[in-house]
Design an enzyme around this catalytic site. Sequence first.
Site, PDB file in Angstrom:
ATOM      1  N   MET A 150       0.809  -1.210   0.000  1.00 46.76           N
ATOM      2  CA  MET A 150       0.000   0.000   0.000  1.00 46.76           C
ATOM      3  C   MET A 150       0.850   1.271   0.000  1.00 46.76           C
ATOM      4  SD  MET A 150      -2.719  -1.603  -0.192  1.00 46.76           S
ATOM      5  CE  MET A 150      -4.130  -0.560   0.108  1.00 46.76           C
ATOM      6  N   HIS A 205      -4.162  -4.827  -8.940  1.00 43.18           N
ATOM      7  CA  HIS A 205      -5.098  -3.803  -8.455  1.00 43.18           C
ATOM      8  C   HIS A 205      -6.528  -4.347  -8.567  1.00 43.18           C
ATOM      9  CE1 HIS A 205      -6.624   0.087  -7.389  1.00 43.18           C
ATOM     10  NE2 HIS A 205      -7.454   0.028  -8.413  1.00 43.18           N
TER      11      HIS A 205
END
Length: 226
Positions: free
Chosen positions: A91, A110
């Site tokens: 992240m 993603h």
Amino acid sequence: MTLPIGVLISGSGSNLQALIDRMEVGVLDVTIQAVISNVPGVKGLERAANHGIFSQTLSHRNYPDRASYDRIVVRVLRDAGVQAVVLAGFMRLVGPELLAAFPGRVLNIHPALLPSFPGLHAQEQAAAYGVRLAGCTVHFVDEEVDHGPIIIQAAVPALPGEEADALGDRILALEHRIFPQAVQWLAEDRLEVQGRQVVVRPGERLLATRNDLPPCLVFPPLEEGF
Ligand code: GRF
């Protein structure tokens, strides 16, 4: 030839697990030389340990800026003999230091059909928007968020009124299929980037039989074992 890779994580590491599982059954020709987490104590670190994979926590909080953080990450990856880097729920934005150290060899997963819904909470964004098709994308990483050339995408129906969590679970199940496949194409050196297009050069594997997948569209098609 087996490609030595490093996997960067921040959380549960279910995508890391999918890579480990494909590797252990012998369809994914990589060795995971290092797992790095920027968050201490996450489940992904436990998964690495369970499979005897070297891992290290490198908290970005201990470094003054992105460049110095990326430099230490590159050093650990290089020391481990890594030649390609896989972002599996990592992240954080990676910067030019890391991209320059592994040019054309950094992949990300993603949970949305890019270019829709880049950034955080993509599944929630898709559910709130009311899309009828949601999905996931594996792409090469460049310096923009969720932006580099797309390798493979999988689409699933998004049901009206469905909770974002339920949609996210169905997307995640497909992430676990397309991510190892994309990494295998990288390992086989079959990915050719032509501007924004990625060509997957033909290989020797047969296409997968699709009868174990829920309603979905995956393109390019998965091959045997993925
Ligand atoms: C996945 O949805 C991935 O697409 C996103 O973060 C999540 C990570 O899940 N980038 P996990 O840590 O692999 O379970």
